[in-house]
Scaffold this active site. Structure first.
Site, short mmCIF file in Angstrom:
data_model
loop_
_atom_site.label_atom_id
_atom_site.label_comp_id
_atom_site.label_asym_id
_atom_site.label_seq_id
_atom_site.Cartn_x
_atom_site.Cartn_y
_atom_site.Cartn_z
N ARG A 18 -24.92 2.29 15.99
CA ARG A 18 -24.69 0.65 15.75
C ARG A 18 -24.44 0.23 14.31
O ARG A 18 -23.41 -0.24 13.86
CB ARG A 18 -25.72 0.15 16.49
CG ARG A 18 -25.64 0.29 17.91
CD ARG A 18 -26.88 -0.30 18.25
NE ARG A 18 -28.33 0.59 18.11
CZ ARG A 18 -29.40 0.19 18.27
NH1 ARG A 18 -29.69 -0.74 19.17
NH2 ARG A 18 -30.46 1.10 17.84
N ASP A 58 -28.08 -0.27 22.37
CA ASP A 58 -28.00 1.14 21.78
C ASP A 58 -27.36 2.13 22.65
O ASP A 58 -27.61 2.26 23.72
CB ASP A 58 -29.56 1.90 21.98
CG ASP A 58 -29.42 3.34 20.93
OD1 ASP A 58 -28.39 3.63 20.75
OD2 ASP A 58 -30.78 3.82 20.46
N CYS A 83 -30.21 -0.01 12.39
CA CYS A 83 -30.57 0.34 13.56
C CYS A 83 -31.50 1.36 13.53
O CYS A 83 -32.25 1.66 12.57
CB CYS A 83 -29.27 0.71 14.39
SG CYS A 83 -28.39 2.14 13.52
P1 4NP Z 1 -28.48 4.02 16.52
O1 4NP Z 1 -28.36 5.07 17.80
O2 4NP Z 1 -29.77 3.41 16.36
O3 4NP Z 1 -27.37 3.09 17.01
O4 4NP Z 1 -27.78 5.03 15.47
C1 4NP Z 1 -29.49 6.20 17.92
C2 4NP Z 1 -28.73 7.47 17.38
C3 4NP Z 1 -29.83 8.17 17.50
C4 4NP Z 1 -31.28 8.04 18.05
C5 4NP Z 1 -31.56 6.65 18.28
C6 4NP Z 1 -30.71 5.76 18.16
N1 4NP Z 1 -32.09 9.23 18.12
O5 4NP Z 1 -33.47 8.99 18.44
O6 4NP Z 1 -31.66 10.07 17.52
#
Ligand code: 4NP
Length: 157
Positions: free
Chosen positions: A13, A123, A7
């Site tokens: 995720r 997300d 992700c």
């Molecule tokens: P993930 O969610 O991709 O599901 O881990 C996110 C967590 C943090 C960020 C973006 C997506 N971020 O830009 O910090």
């Protein structure tokens, strides 16, 4: 099988995807290596988001030992399958891996449930807890399909 879940941050995720598939593979007696990574590296070294940990725990899974790491081009050598949570992740995989990008190894995770539809695992980062439960449900469905697909004995020809 060596499977990588990817992700953006590797804190919401893909840690759930790693934990869920790892648990199901173990339960099915499959000696698989499952890992996860993020494409942006913003959370390198961090444990999964507390709501991902909470939802996992509620489903009997402990993902607290996982630590965020950034995806690298070398992951294309190491893994047989690389599952992306959304379209941005696929684009990031392409740009990070450059010439090492191998489209035959990459797919949207939810294409295991809805082949060819390129549906995304949303997300949950900016939202409240219900989003994490929805992510868990979507990933679990896909993980069940992956286990069923690869755990089947190969047909005799
Ligand atoms: P993930 O969610 O991709 O599901 O881990 C996110 C967590 C943090 C960020 C973006 C997506 N971020 O830009 O910090």
């Amino acid at each position: 099988m060596k499977i990588l879940m990817v992700c953006l941050g590797n804190i919401c995720r893909s840690p759930l995807a790693e934990g869920i598939l790892h648990d199901k593979a173990r339960a099915a007696g499959l000696d698989w290596e499952i890992d996860s990574a993020g494409t942006n590296g913003y959370h390198n070294g961090e444990a999964p988001h507390h709501l991902s940990q909470k939802v996992a725990r509620g489903n009997g899974l402990d993902i607290s030992h996982q630590r965020s790491r950034k995806f690298t081009a070398a992951d294309f050598q190491k893994f047989d399958r690389i599952y992306a949570m959304d379209a941005n992740v696929v684009e990031d995989l392409r740009s990070i891996a450059g010439r090492q990008f191998d489209s035959s190894k990459v797919d949207f995770l939810l294409n295991e449930v809805h082949p060819g539809e390129d549906r995304e695992v949303p997300d949950p980062w900016y939202g409240p807890e219900p989003g994490y439960h929805e992510v868990y449900r979507l990933i679990e469905e896909a993980a069940d399909k992956i286990i069923a697909k690869y755990a089947q004995p190969h047909e005799q020809k």
